[in-house]
Write a protein that holds these residues in place. Structure first.
Motif, short mmCIF file in Angstrom:
data_model
loop_
_atom_site.label_atom_id
_atom_site.label_comp_id
_atom_site.label_asym_id
_atom_site.label_seq_id
_atom_site.Cartn_x
_atom_site.Cartn_y
_atom_site.Cartn_z
N SER A 100 0.82 -1.20 0.00
CA SER A 100 0.00 0.00 0.00
C SER A 100 0.86 1.26 0.00
N VAL A 101 1.95 1.24 0.74
CA VAL A 101 2.86 2.40 0.78
C VAL A 101 3.47 2.64 -0.59
N ARG A 102 3.87 1.56 -1.26
CA ARG A 102 4.45 1.70 -2.60
C ARG A 102 3.42 2.23 -3.59
N GLU A 103 2.17 1.78 -3.46
CA GLU A 103 1.12 2.27 -4.35
C GLU A 103 0.87 3.76 -4.13
N ARG A 126 0.18 0.41 20.76
CA ARG A 126 -0.54 -0.82 21.07
C ARG A 126 0.04 -1.46 22.32
N ASN A 127 -0.80 -2.27 23.00
CA ASN A 127 -0.31 -2.95 24.21
C ASN A 127 -0.02 -4.43 23.97
N VAL A 128 -0.22 -4.89 22.73
CA VAL A 128 0.11 -6.27 22.38
C VAL A 128 0.74 -6.29 21.00
N SER A 129 1.47 -7.35 20.71
CA SER A 129 2.08 -7.49 19.40
C SER A 129 1.06 -8.01 18.40
N SER A 130 1.14 -7.51 17.19
CA SER A 130 0.32 -8.00 16.09
C SER A 130 1.19 -7.97 14.85
N VAL A 131 1.22 -9.07 14.12
CA VAL A 131 2.11 -9.18 12.97
C VAL A 131 1.37 -8.78 11.70
N THR A 132 1.99 -7.95 10.88
CA THR A 132 1.39 -7.48 9.63
C THR A 132 1.52 -8.53 8.53
N GLU A 133 0.93 -8.22 7.38
CA GLU A 133 1.04 -9.11 6.22
C GLU A 133 2.49 -9.24 5.75
N ASP A 134 3.32 -8.28 6.12
CA ASP A 134 4.73 -8.33 5.76
C ASP A 134 5.58 -9.03 6.81
N GLY A 135 4.93 -9.53 7.87
CA GLY A 135 5.65 -10.28 8.89
C GLY A 135 6.40 -9.42 9.88
N GLN A 141 6.10 -1.29 12.13
CA GLN A 141 5.90 -1.07 10.70
C GLN A 141 5.16 0.23 10.43
N VAL A 142 4.06 0.47 11.15
CA VAL A 142 3.29 1.69 10.92
C VAL A 142 4.09 2.93 11.33
N ASN A 143 4.71 2.89 12.48
CA ASN A 143 5.39 4.07 13.01
C ASN A 143 6.73 4.34 12.36
N TYR A 144 7.42 3.27 11.97
CA TYR A 144 8.80 3.45 11.51
C TYR A 144 9.08 2.96 10.09
N PHE A 145 8.93 1.65 9.87
CA PHE A 145 9.34 1.09 8.59
C PHE A 145 8.63 1.74 7.40
N SER A 146 7.33 1.97 7.52
CA SER A 146 6.59 2.55 6.40
C SER A 146 6.95 4.01 6.16
N ALA A 147 7.25 4.74 7.23
CA ALA A 147 7.72 6.12 7.07
C ALA A 147 9.06 6.14 6.33
N PHE A 148 9.91 5.19 6.67
CA PHE A 148 11.20 5.07 5.97
C PHE A 148 10.98 4.77 4.49
N LEU A 149 10.14 3.77 4.19
CA LEU A 149 9.89 3.38 2.80
C LEU A 149 9.26 4.51 2.01
N LYS A 319 13.86 -4.34 1.88
CA LYS A 319 14.17 -4.99 0.60
C LYS A 319 13.72 -6.44 0.60
N GLN A 320 13.97 -7.14 1.69
CA GLN A 320 13.57 -8.55 1.80
C GLN A 320 12.05 -8.67 1.73
N LYS A 321 11.35 -7.80 2.40
CA LYS A 321 9.89 -7.90 2.45
C LYS A 321 9.26 -7.53 1.11
N LEU A 322 9.92 -6.69 0.33
CA LEU A 322 9.37 -6.27 -0.95
C LEU A 322 9.72 -7.24 -2.09
#
Length: 323
Positions: A100-103, A126-135, A141-149, A319-322
């Protein structure tokens, strides 16, 4: 009775001091700069601090792209009623999905000839871990990785204008426990007390690296922390299943404190607005701001090797996730 009074004072006095401190230290953005002809992208611009940033840029004549998962057909009319600006565009993005970020980046590059301001505002707690579709852990991912990408994907547009990049950090980043080993590529690390804090720390660190990498193109990159603000970030971060853990208590405490002594979203947005338009920060890069002024950063941010290691590890994970 005396014990009761002492307990009340023990609770009330620190809160009163905190509230007075917030009032006395608050600064508004006083810039009168016109932004007609400029284009800005604001993630998480649907509500809270992001929405107030959108209003401030729109009323200065800026073209604003709101990138958000929430979509409301009445949003543009609401903004028009407040600013009389029709130069607002809404684009969908789910920051828990790299696809979605790439789109989003592709559509912005296709539709816009340039980009003057990029504000990475969106975030969750969040108060618990939840894994995204990218693992990956969803908070990271929301706070950091996607901002980087997103920032990496839009670099060429920003280079055209010598644009400004702004990352929303947090004062809580000072109490992190970050190491490169905790930047898990598989989402296997369960939620810890520090997950949210680490994600915000990474934004501050990566902002410095963007500043160094892009200074030759006239692009600036700065981070800021808005202070304690009354938004729904903590309320929406509570696990719906009601898991009680250390993170739950932390989030509930922050939610309570933000309600008691926190700023309004408009007040919390002032430093981001300042960084986006003020002449005072023209050419300023690699900074960390609070209440429109430079402030001290977490000690680890000064470790250039650690920042470079973070950049390399982040690039490899993305890069690995993409691939």
């Amino acid at each position: 009775m005396l014990v009761f009074v002492e307990l009340v004072l023990l609770l009330v006095v620190p809160i009163a001091i905190a509230k007075i401190y917030c009032i006395l230290t608050h600064r508004n953005c006083n810039s009168k700069v016109c932004l007609v002809g400029k284009t800005a992208l604001v993630t998480g611009g649907y509500s809270g601090i992001g929405y107030q940033i959108v209003l401030a840029l729109a009323q200065r004549g800026c073209r604003v792209i709101i990138a958000d998962k929430s979509q409301d057909q009445n949003l543009l009319e609401k903004i028009y009623e407040e600013t009389r600006s029709r130069n607002i565009v809404c684009k969908y993005v789910d920051l828990s999905s790299f696809k979605s970020v790439r789109e989003l980046a592709y559509n912005v590059i296709k539709d816009e000839g340039k980009l003057d301001i990029l504000i990475n505002n969106a975030g969750i707690g969040r108060n618990v871990s939840s894994v995204t579709e990218d693992g990956l852990d969803i908070t990271m991912q929301v706070n950091y990785f996607s901002a980087f990408l997103l920032t990496r994907s839009l670099e060429d547009l920003l280079k055209k204008t010598g644009g400004r990049i702004i990352f929303t950090g947090s004062g809580s980043s000072h109490i992190h426990n970050f190491t490169i080993d905790r930047l898990k590529p598989d989402g296997s690390e369960s939620f810890t007390f520090y997950t949210y804090f680490n994600s915000k720390l990474c934004l501050i660190m990566i902002s410095d690296t963007f500043a160094e990498r892009l200074k030759g193109y006239g692009v600036t990159s700065n981070a800021y922390h808005p202070g304690l603000v009354r938004t729904n970030i903590f309320r929406s971060g509570i696990n719906l299943e009601g898991t009680i853990n250390k993170g739950w208590f932390t989030i509930k405490f922050l939610e309570y404190m933000s309600f008691v002594v926190g700023k309004t979203a408009e007040e919390g947005a002032q430093t981001a607005i300042h960084l986006a338009c003020s002449n005072e920060v023209e050419g300023v890069t690699g900074g960390y701001f609070f209440e429109t002024k430079p402030t001290f950063r977490p000690k680890i941010v000064h470790d250039k090797k650690m920042c470079n290691d973070l950049w390399e590890a982040t690039e490899e994970i993305v890069k690995q996730k993409l691939s």
